[in-house]
Write a protein that holds these residues in place. Structure first.
Motif, PDB file in Angstrom:
ATOM      1  N   VAL A 123       2.006  -3.268  13.256  1.00  0.00           N
ATOM      2  CA  VAL A 123       3.025  -2.816  14.424  1.00  0.00           C
ATOM      3  C   VAL A 123       4.230  -2.606  13.864  1.00  0.00           C
ATOM      4  N   LYS A 124       4.283  -2.307  12.937  1.00  0.00           N
ATOM      5  CA  LYS A 124       6.499  -2.088  12.259  1.00  0.00           C
ATOM      6  C   LYS A 124       5.711   0.126  11.934  1.00  0.00           C
ATOM      7  N   ALA A 125       4.497   0.132  11.276  1.00  0.00           N
ATOM      8  CA  ALA A 125       4.036   1.139  11.373  1.00  0.00           C
ATOM      9  C   ALA A 125       3.912   2.212  12.922  1.00  0.00           C
ATOM     10  N   GLN A 126       3.027   1.102  13.934  1.00  0.00           N
ATOM     11  CA  GLN A 126       2.926   2.004  14.968  1.00  0.00           C
ATOM     12  C   GLN A 126       4.706   2.321  15.592  1.00  0.00           C
ATOM     13  N   GLY A 168       8.356   5.625  17.237  1.00  0.00           N
ATOM     14  CA  GLY A 168       8.473   5.018  18.418  1.00  0.00           C
ATOM     15  C   GLY A 168       9.295   3.895  18.740  1.00  0.00           C
ATOM     16  N   GLU A 169       9.304   4.090  20.182  1.00  0.00           N
ATOM     17  CA  GLU A 169      10.163   2.412  20.920  1.00  0.00           C
ATOM     18  C   GLU A 169       9.757   2.245  21.802  1.00  0.00           C
ATOM     19  N   ILE A 170       9.992   0.822  21.819  1.00  0.00           N
ATOM     20  CA  ILE A 170       9.576   0.121  22.955  1.00  0.00           C
ATOM     21  C   ILE A 170      10.191   0.731  24.481  1.00  0.00           C
ATOM     22  N   ALA A 171      10.268   0.584  25.688  1.00  0.00           N
ATOM     23  CA  ALA A 171      11.257   1.299  26.730  1.00  0.00           C
ATOM     24  C   ALA A 171      10.245   0.516  27.797  1.00  0.00           C
ATOM     25  N   TYR A 172      11.051   0.120  29.019  1.00  0.00           N
ATOM     26  CA  TYR A 172      11.057  -0.196  30.159  1.00  0.00           C
ATOM     27  C   TYR A 172      11.162   0.546  31.075  1.00  0.00           C
ATOM     28  N   LEU A 173      10.071   0.321  32.126  1.00  0.00           N
ATOM     29  CA  LEU A 173      10.266   1.810  33.054  1.00  0.00           C
ATOM     30  C   LEU A 173       9.992   0.402  34.888  1.00  0.00           C
ATOM     31  N   ASP A 174      11.446   0.695  35.597  1.00  0.00           N
ATOM     32  CA  ASP A 174      11.527  -0.214  36.316  1.00  0.00           C
ATOM     33  C   ASP A 174      10.481   0.749  37.990  1.00  0.00           C
TER      34      ASP A 174
END
Length: 120
Positions: free
Chosen positions: A57-60, A64-70
């Motif tokens: 998970v840390k390598a992935q 990148g980053e985790i982003a959220y869309l409304d």
């Protein structure tokens, strides 16, 4: 890596994530991230499997980053609204209601049920 219940929510830089940990008949441990598809590893022990999953998970996330869309939700239509008030001006409405009440009273009489004031 493994979060004890007493420490959940104390680190503002991480988020507890559910992991399914199982052991196959050949004594190989499997750790699967339940919230993200495609994250599954095998290890020689429970701790080994969790450590490998943590690394995966840390390598992935390193690039990148985790982003959220409304995103807008699809409007929901109430199917009953299309016929609401359909019979408000029907001249036979009261006669229809009376027929329903009489049929219900007859059915109740057959079943031996006595109800007073049985109306809709």
């Amino acid at each position: 890596m493994t979060v004890a219940p007493s420490t959940i929510g104390t680190d503002p830089t991480s988020s507890p994530t559910p992991v399914l940990v199982t052991q196959r008949a050949d004594r190989v441990w499997i750790a699967k991230l339940l919230t993200w598809a495609g994250f599954s590893v095998e290890g020689n022990s429970r701790e080994d499997a969790l450590s490998k999953l943590d690394q995966q998970v840390k390598a992935q996330l390193a690039d990148g980053e985790i982003a959220y869309l409304d995103l807008p939700l699809a409007p929901t239509k109430n199917p009953w609204l299309a016929i609401a008030g359909k019979y408000q001006d029907d001249p036979n409405w009261e006669e229809y209601q009376t027929a329903i009440a009489e049929a219900r009273q007859a059915a109740n009489a057959i079943e031996g049920i006595e109800l007073e004031g049985d109306t809709i």
